[in-house]
Design a protein around this motif. Structure first.
Motif, short mmCIF file in Angstrom:
data_model
loop_
_atom_site.label_atom_id
_atom_site.label_comp_id
_atom_site.label_asym_id
_atom_site.label_seq_id
_atom_site.Cartn_x
_atom_site.Cartn_y
_atom_site.Cartn_z
N GLN A 117 45.25 28.03 39.37
CA GLN A 117 44.81 26.80 39.30
C GLN A 117 45.83 25.51 39.51
O GLN A 117 45.11 24.31 40.03
CB GLN A 117 44.71 26.55 37.42
N ARG A 158 36.41 30.53 40.85
CA ARG A 158 36.75 29.03 40.35
C ARG A 158 37.77 28.26 41.07
O ARG A 158 37.65 27.19 41.12
CB ARG A 158 37.06 29.24 38.76
N ASN A 213 34.04 36.30 39.75
CA ASN A 213 34.45 34.87 39.73
C ASN A 213 35.76 34.44 39.23
O ASN A 213 36.21 33.56 38.72
CB ASN A 213 33.56 33.88 38.72
#
Length: 370
Positions: free
Chosen positions: A80, A124, A138
């Motif tokens: 992320q 993602r 995912n």
């Protein structure tokens, strides 16, 4: 960070020196310092190779061209946070370096663990740098915190470089003579999958829809208007031969058994150990607790339950899925050919023979081997 004087090996024959300049992305928060340093030292140990530290600001300033980088490696870390580093301007810089005719060999790209999640075109955190490679479910399995070792199996694909095949077999000699399996450190890495190109601007894969962000990559792999899509060759180099979910659950069962034996020995055989249906089990020591108990081994009850549920989701998913994938995008009239390798586990953190897998991936991306 990676000095040359201590690591450069002296030439022992008259063979020409193979020069490869490897850029390694570094960030104090997003990238794991352990992975970053391990990759750097492996690169420096190779004769004539050079490890160059790069950050996002240096990429934005065009240092990939200025320093003559042959291969860029995005190490493991936090997907992320790594994704947030790549602005649209940074992505354009990378595209220019990878596909521009100014780069004679084409910019090679390697993603390891979190780096593989970021460079793929599905998931993602996928930024779409590499077409037709995605992550299973995912990348929802990244919350399982699965840590251990995984066994890999060599793919039967004919597109696997022979030097990589030889490196796998050489490494496997240290594991009971098995030539098709090996153990490599695994830290919650991705389970990769190959996406099938269905139409000019779409892909087909298990009903998953390609994210809008990744369409930039899919449209760019097509050449000029009216021409056929650019040829992208994707090959699975190695698959997971073991299931880390099953391995972790087996280890947990052993801890639970030992805890129950210890409890009965200490408190007496007449005392009954709480069953799992009556409470919860500590993931750290395997002790069974009643529902009113709130923590154990420095972790709250909720964290133990989440860990157990995550491992249950992971069981049966990994075995037979792609662990290492190689991608080659052929040259067109206005772009250069370029190669990429996505790696789920951590060969740089394994033993010396496991490091050879990373070395062969670098040589492949630098167009030193076919």
């Amino acid at each position: 960070i990676f000095p040359h004087a201590h690591n450069q090996k002296m030439k022992t024959n008259n063979e020409s020196q193979e020069t490869i300049r490897v850029g390694i992305l570094n960030h104090s928060v997003a990238v794991s310092s352990v992975c970053f340093k391990a990759i750097g030292w492996i690169v420096q140990e190779e004769e004539g190779w050079e490890a160059i530290t790069l950050d996002i600001d240096m990429i934005n300033r065009g240092e990939l061209f200025a320093k003559g980088i042959d291969v860029l490696i995005i190490p493991g870390g936090f997907p992320q946070k790594i994704t947030q580093l790549f602005s649209n301007a940074t992505m354009r810089r990378l595209d220019d370096w990878r596909y521009s005719n100014r780069n004679k060999a084409g910019g090679g790209l390697i993603g390891i663990c979190a780096g593989a999640i970021v460079v793929c075109c599905h998931g993602r955190e996928g930024k779409g740098f590499v077409p037709r490679v995605g992550v299973v479910e995912n990348n929802a399995l990244d919350s399982t915190d699965a840590i251990g070792e995984v066994r890999l199996e060599l793919s039967s694909s004919e597109d696997v470089p022979q030097s990589f095949v030889a490196a796998m077999k050489e490494m496997n000699k240290s594991y009971d003579g098995d030539e098709e399996a090996t153990m490599i450190p695994y830290f919650n890495g991705p389970i990769l999958k190959v996406l099938k190109q269905k139409a000019r601007f779409s892909v087909e894969s298990d009903g998953d829809e390609l994210p809008t962000l990744a369409r930039r990559k899919q449209t760019r792999i097509c050449t000029a208007e009216g021409e056929e899509p650019k040829n992208v060759k994707v090959a699975v180099w190695a698959t997971y031969a073991s299931d880390i979910g099953d391995d972790l659950q087996a280890a947990q069962d052993v801890r639970i058994q030992r805890s129950e034996q210890s409890t009965r020995t200490t408190r007496g055989m007449h005392l009954e150990v709480p069953s799992r249906s009556q409470g919860w089990v500590c993931w750290g020591c395997g002790a069974s607790h009643k529902k009113k108990r709130r923590a154990c081994c420095g972790m709250k009850k909720r964290e133990h339950v989440m860990q157990q549920n995550g491992i249950q989701r992971l069981r049966g998913v990994m075995k037979g899925r792609a662990a290492i994938v190689g991608v080659e995008e052929e040259a067109t009239f206005n772009t250069r050919s370029c190669r990429s390798v996505l790696i789920g586990p951590h060969p740089e953190l394994g033993h010396g023979r496991a490091n050879k897998l990373l070395i062969e991936a670098i040589r492949y991306c630098a167009h030193r081997i076919d």
